[in-house]
Motif scaffolding. Structure first.
Motif, PDB file in Angstrom:
ATOM      1  N   VAL A 100       0.788  -1.197   0.300  1.00 14.54           N
ATOM      2  CA  VAL A 100      -0.046  -0.095  -0.138  1.00 14.54           C
ATOM      3  C   VAL A 100       0.905   1.478  -0.194  1.00 14.54           C
ATOM      4  CG1 VAL A 100      -1.812   1.336   1.049  1.00 14.54           C
ATOM      5  CG2 VAL A 100      -1.755  -1.124   1.258  1.00 14.54           C
ATOM      6  N   VAL A 101       0.404   2.211  -1.148  1.00 15.15           N
ATOM      7  CA  VAL A 101       1.021   3.655  -0.769  1.00 15.15           C
ATOM      8  C   VAL A 101      -0.121   4.687  -0.468  1.00 15.15           C
ATOM      9  CG1 VAL A 101       1.867   5.380  -2.256  1.00 15.15           C
ATOM     10  CG2 VAL A 101       2.882   3.090  -2.441  1.00 15.15           C
ATOM     11  N   VAL A 102       0.222   5.438   0.573  1.00 17.77           N
ATOM     12  CA  VAL A 102      -0.452   6.361   0.905  1.00 17.77           C
ATOM     13  C   VAL A 102      -0.122   7.939   0.474  1.00 17.77           C
ATOM     14  CG1 VAL A 102      -1.360   7.573   2.900  1.00 17.77           C
ATOM     15  CG2 VAL A 102      -1.160   5.156   3.162  1.00 17.77           C
ATOM     16  N   CYS A 103      -1.161   8.674  -0.166  1.00 13.91           N
ATOM     17  CA  CYS A 103      -0.821  10.058  -0.426  1.00 13.91           C
ATOM     18  C   CYS A 103      -1.230  10.948   0.556  1.00 13.91           C
ATOM     19  CB  CYS A 103      -1.724  10.348  -1.821  1.00 13.91           C
ATOM     20  SG  CYS A 103      -0.664   9.415  -3.102  1.00 13.91           S
ATOM     21  N   GLY A 104      -0.697  11.307   1.548  1.00 11.57           N
ATOM     22  CA  GLY A 104      -1.160  12.392   2.390  1.00 11.57           C
ATOM     23  C   GLY A 104      -0.305  12.015   3.805  1.00 11.57           C
ATOM     24  N   THR A 105       0.527  12.802   4.300  1.00 12.79           N
ATOM     25  CA  THR A 105       1.238  12.443   5.265  1.00 12.79           C
ATOM     26  C   THR A 105       0.768  12.153   6.722  1.00 12.79           C
ATOM     27  OG1 THR A 105       1.692  14.972   5.725  1.00 12.79           O
ATOM     28  CG2 THR A 105       3.238  13.874   4.741  1.00 12.79           C
ATOM     29  N   THR A 106      -0.494  12.979   7.048  1.00 13.31           N
ATOM     30  CA  THR A 106      -1.379  12.715   8.164  1.00 13.31           C
ATOM     31  C   THR A 106      -2.033  11.531   8.526  1.00 13.31           C
ATOM     32  OG1 THR A 106      -1.661  15.065   8.315  1.00 13.31           O
ATOM     33  CG2 THR A 106      -3.080  13.497   9.812  1.00 13.31           C
ATOM     34  N   LEU A 107      -2.668  11.053   7.410  1.00 13.80           N
ATOM     35  CA  LEU A 107      -2.989   9.532   7.207  1.00 13.80           C
ATOM     36  C   LEU A 107      -2.088   8.457   6.994  1.00 13.80           C
ATOM     37  CD1 LEU A 107      -5.512   7.521   7.083  1.00 13.80           C
ATOM     38  CD2 LEU A 107      -5.497   8.073   4.608  1.00 13.80           C
ATOM     39  N   GLY A 108      -0.882   8.710   6.451  1.00 14.52           N
ATOM     40  CA  GLY A 108       0.154   7.771   6.195  1.00 14.52           C
ATOM     41  C   GLY A 108       0.765   7.719   7.556  1.00 14.52           C
ATOM     42  N   ALA A 109       0.846   8.635   8.406  1.00 20.19           N
ATOM     43  CA  ALA A 109       1.369   8.499  10.020  1.00 20.19           C
ATOM     44  C   ALA A 109       0.594   7.518  10.734  1.00 20.19           C
ATOM     45  CB  ALA A 109       1.868   9.647  10.446  1.00 20.19           C
ATOM     46  N   ARG A 110      -0.904   7.745  10.479  1.00 28.11           N
ATOM     47  CA  ARG A 110      -1.937   7.057  11.429  1.00 28.11           C
ATOM     48  C   ARG A 110      -1.739   5.360  10.945  1.00 28.11           C
ATOM     49  NH1 ARG A 110      -7.564   8.346  10.467  1.00 28.11           N
ATOM     50  NH2 ARG A 110      -7.836   6.434  11.660  1.00 28.11           N
ATOM     51  N   LEU A 111      -1.487   5.121   9.642  1.00 27.84           N
ATOM     52  CA  LEU A 111      -1.633   3.972   9.043  1.00 27.84           C
ATOM     53  C   LEU A 111      -0.215   3.187   9.664  1.00 27.84           C
ATOM     54  CD1 LEU A 111      -3.423   4.082   5.870  1.00 27.84           C
ATOM     55  CD2 LEU A 111      -4.266   3.363   7.924  1.00 27.84           C
ATOM     56  N   ALA A 112       0.985   3.866   9.428  1.00 26.21           N
ATOM     57  CA  ALA A 112       2.178   3.319   9.799  1.00 26.21           C
ATOM     58  C   ALA A 112       1.897   2.916  11.327  1.00 26.21           C
ATOM     59  CB  ALA A 112       3.282   4.301   9.770  1.00 26.21           C
ATOM     60  N   THR A 113       1.451   3.611  12.251  1.00 23.83           N
ATOM     61  CA  THR A 113       1.316   3.269  13.591  1.00 23.83           C
ATOM     62  C   THR A 113       0.150   2.100  13.637  1.00 23.83           C
ATOM     63  OG1 THR A 113       1.838   5.479  14.302  1.00 23.83           O
ATOM     64  CG2 THR A 113       0.491   3.843  15.822  1.00 23.83           C
ATOM     65  N   ALA A 114      -0.886   2.370  13.036  1.00 19.14           N
ATOM     66  CA  ALA A 114      -1.866   1.225  13.232  1.00 19.14           C
ATOM     67  C   ALA A 114      -1.369  -0.170  12.648  1.00 19.14           C
ATOM     68  CB  ALA A 114      -3.172   1.814  12.632  1.00 19.14           C
ATOM     69  N   TRP A 115      -0.748  -0.213  11.364  1.00 22.38           N
ATOM     70  CA  TRP A 115      -0.204  -1.447  10.782  1.00 22.38           C
ATOM     71  C   TRP A 115       0.938  -2.007  11.232  1.00 22.38           C
ATOM     72  CZ3 TRP A 115      -1.977   0.214   5.039  1.00 22.38           C
ATOM     73  CH2 TRP A 115      -3.403   0.251   4.979  1.00 22.38           C
ATOM     74  N   GLY A 116       1.461  -1.308  12.084  1.00 29.94           N
ATOM     75  CA  GLY A 116       2.773  -1.875  12.503  1.00 29.94           C
ATOM     76  C   GLY A 116       2.893  -3.242  12.613  1.00 29.94           C
ATOM     77  N   ASP A 117       2.038  -3.718  13.369  1.00 22.39           N
ATOM     78  CA  ASP A 117       2.228  -5.307  13.828  1.00 22.39           C
ATOM     79  C   ASP A 117       1.622  -6.243  12.691  1.00 22.39           C
ATOM     80  OD1 ASP A 117       3.734  -4.663  16.140  1.00 22.39           O
ATOM     81  OD2 ASP A 117       1.855  -4.386  17.250  1.00 22.39           O
ATOM     82  N   ARG A 118       1.090  -5.624  11.546  1.00 22.42           N
ATOM     83  CA  ARG A 118       0.347  -6.305  10.628  1.00 22.42           C
ATOM     84  C   ARG A 118       1.203  -7.010   9.703  1.00 22.42           C
ATOM     85  NH1 ARG A 118      -5.832  -4.744   9.886  1.00 22.42           N
ATOM     86  NH2 ARG A 118      -5.646  -6.495   8.349  1.00 22.42           N
ATOM     87  N   THR A 119       0.943  -8.356   9.379  1.00 25.85           N
ATOM     88  CA  THR A 119       1.751  -8.900   8.058  1.00 25.85           C
ATOM     89  C   THR A 119       1.102  -9.072   6.750  1.00 25.85           C
ATOM     90  OG1 THR A 119       1.349 -11.055   8.626  1.00 25.85           O
ATOM     91  CG2 THR A 119       3.124 -10.191   9.719  1.00 25.85           C
ATOM     92  N   ASP A 120      -0.268  -8.685   6.750  1.00 29.83           N
ATOM     93  CA  ASP A 120      -0.981  -8.999   5.615  1.00 29.83           C
ATOM     94  C   ASP A 120      -1.173  -7.641   4.639  1.00 29.83           C
ATOM     95  OD1 ASP A 120      -2.413  -7.561   7.712  1.00 29.83           O
ATOM     96  OD2 ASP A 120      -4.313  -8.680   7.168  1.00 29.83           O
ATOM     97  N   VAL A 121      -0.898  -6.592   5.525  1.00 31.06           N
ATOM     98  CA  VAL A 121      -0.890  -5.396   4.873  1.00 31.06           C
ATOM     99  C   VAL A 121       0.449  -4.585   5.052  1.00 31.06           C
ATOM    100  CG1 VAL A 121      -3.245  -4.805   4.408  1.00 31.06           C
ATOM    101  CG2 VAL A 121      -2.137  -4.148   6.427  1.00 31.06           C
ATOM    102  N   ARG A 122       1.321  -4.041   4.138  1.00 32.69           N
ATOM    103  CA  ARG A 122       2.604  -3.231   4.250  1.00 32.69           C
ATOM    104  C   ARG A 122       2.729  -2.008   3.602  1.00 32.69           C
ATOM    105  NH1 ARG A 122       7.566  -6.499   2.352  1.00 32.69           N
ATOM    106  NH2 ARG A 122       6.159  -6.537   0.469  1.00 32.69           N
ATOM    107  N   LEU A 123       3.038  -1.034   4.360  1.00 35.67           N
ATOM    108  CA  LEU A 123       2.954   0.280   4.069  1.00 35.67           C
ATOM    109  C   LEU A 123       4.363   0.657   3.135  1.00 35.67           C
ATOM    110  CD1 LEU A 123       1.186   3.046   3.972  1.00 35.67           C
ATOM    111  CD2 LEU A 123       2.606   3.596   6.193  1.00 35.67           C
TER     112      LEU A 123
END
Length: 328
Positions: A107-130
């Motif tokens: 996954v690629v995110v366009c938007g630094t605020t949302l990108g930071a949120r997803l980086a934190t929320a998805w930190g332990d996931r293996t099925d989705v990668r930022l």
């Protein structure tokens, strides 16, 4: 059908319009309606303005039903089965879903605020990668900037306002990344803007979006193999394939002597040059002429699909001649 009361502009959390459901499942809109009325496959809710609204459970059930029908089973024989019965009987386990889970949805995110949120929320996931965070399309003037590391499966775009130029900018980004799933998380927008995103095969979610829900949509969208369209209207809702040959390559191919008893490869290359130019022209017209934007959107997608067919024909013709594609 159930009824749900919502105001005209209120965000609908966790529910999706029928066009979005069609994009996620690969089932034509008319087929979904027939399956509802004749076989009661799902029972969507209704908004105050009588718009069909589907929940994630409805999307999952429609995906299961489609898998069974694609396997050769009549809709009448599976419509009454529960989800568990369908999984047990048809062993629903798409290969693409397994491959995506194994390597992780990129996954690629366009938007630094949302990108930071997803980086934190998805930190332990293996099925989705930022895979990367780019500036917002609106902040970057409608263009994507930055370096994307490797292939991309899904793009999530943060947009405070659904600007008129956003759909065209989203398509350019989709062509660059070749992402199959595109999601826009928006703050404010009107019905016309949402309809334009639906036309562009983009999933629109009102902010704030739940990170787990975004991950689920990305994974679900990738697990569904696109179905072959049956009509012109169905063709136009399928994403346009990215360009296979750039202008420099086509210019070289137009000059290569043909080994067959005609100049067909050269003519096809010339046609592709003109189609590429018209595709770009249609995209620019859609952005600048609001009165005719739907017609230009149709022309953009139609010319893109024609271009993809001709590119495949040119590739096969070169293989027939034993001629490798020249380097750009």
């Amino acid at each position: 059908m159930k009824d749900i009361s919502t105001s005209a502009n209120a965000p609908l959390d966790g529910v999706y319009r029928i066009a979005t459901v069609s994009n996620l499942t690969g089932i034509p809109v008319q087929t979904i309606r027939v399956w509802e009325s004749r076989h009661a496959v799902v029972q969507p809710t209704r908004s105050a303005t009588n718009v069909r609204l589907y929940r994630r459970a409805d999307i999952e059930r429609l995906s299961l039903i489609k898998a069974a029908v694609d396997a050769g089973h009549a809709i009448g024989t599976v419509a009454s089965l529960t989800d568990r019965q369908i999984k047990a009987r048809f062993k629903f386990n798409p290969v693409r879903a397994a491959q995506t889970t194994q390597r992780g949805c990129r996954v690629v995110v366009c938007g630094t605020t949302l990108g930071a949120r997803l980086a934190t929320a998805w930190g332990d996931r293996t099925d989705v990668r930022l895979r990367g965070v780019l500036p917002s399309l609106t902040d970057a003037g409608g263009t994507s900037t930055g370096v994307i590391d490797g292939p991309v499966d899904a793009v999530i775009i943060e947009a405070s306002v659904l600007a008129p130029s956003l759909p065209a900018a989203v398509r350019r980004l989709q062509e660059t990344t070749r992402a199959r799933v595109v999601i826009v998380v928006y703050g404010f927008g009107n019905r016309r803007s949402l309809a334009r995103l639906d036309d562009a095969n983009v999933i629109a979610l009102a902010a704030p979006a739940d990170p787990a829900q975004l991950a689920r949509i990305c994974l679900l969208g990738l697990s569904i193999a696109p179905s072959a369209p049956d009509t012109f209207s169905e063709l136009l809702v399928h994403p346009v394939a990215p360009r296979r040959y750039d202008d420099a390559v086509l210019d070289q191919l137009a000059q290569v002597p043909s080994r067959v008893q005609c100049e067909c490869p050269n003519h096809v290359a010339d046609l592709l040059v003109r189609l590429n130019a018209f595709e770009r022209y249609s995209l620019e017209c859609e952005s600048s002429n609001g009165a005719d934007e739907s017609a230009h959107a149709m022309l953009y997608r139609a010319s893109g699909h024609c271009r993809a067919i001709l590119e495949e024909a040119l590739t096969r013709l070169m293989a027939h001649e034993g001629t490798p594609a020249p380097e750009a």
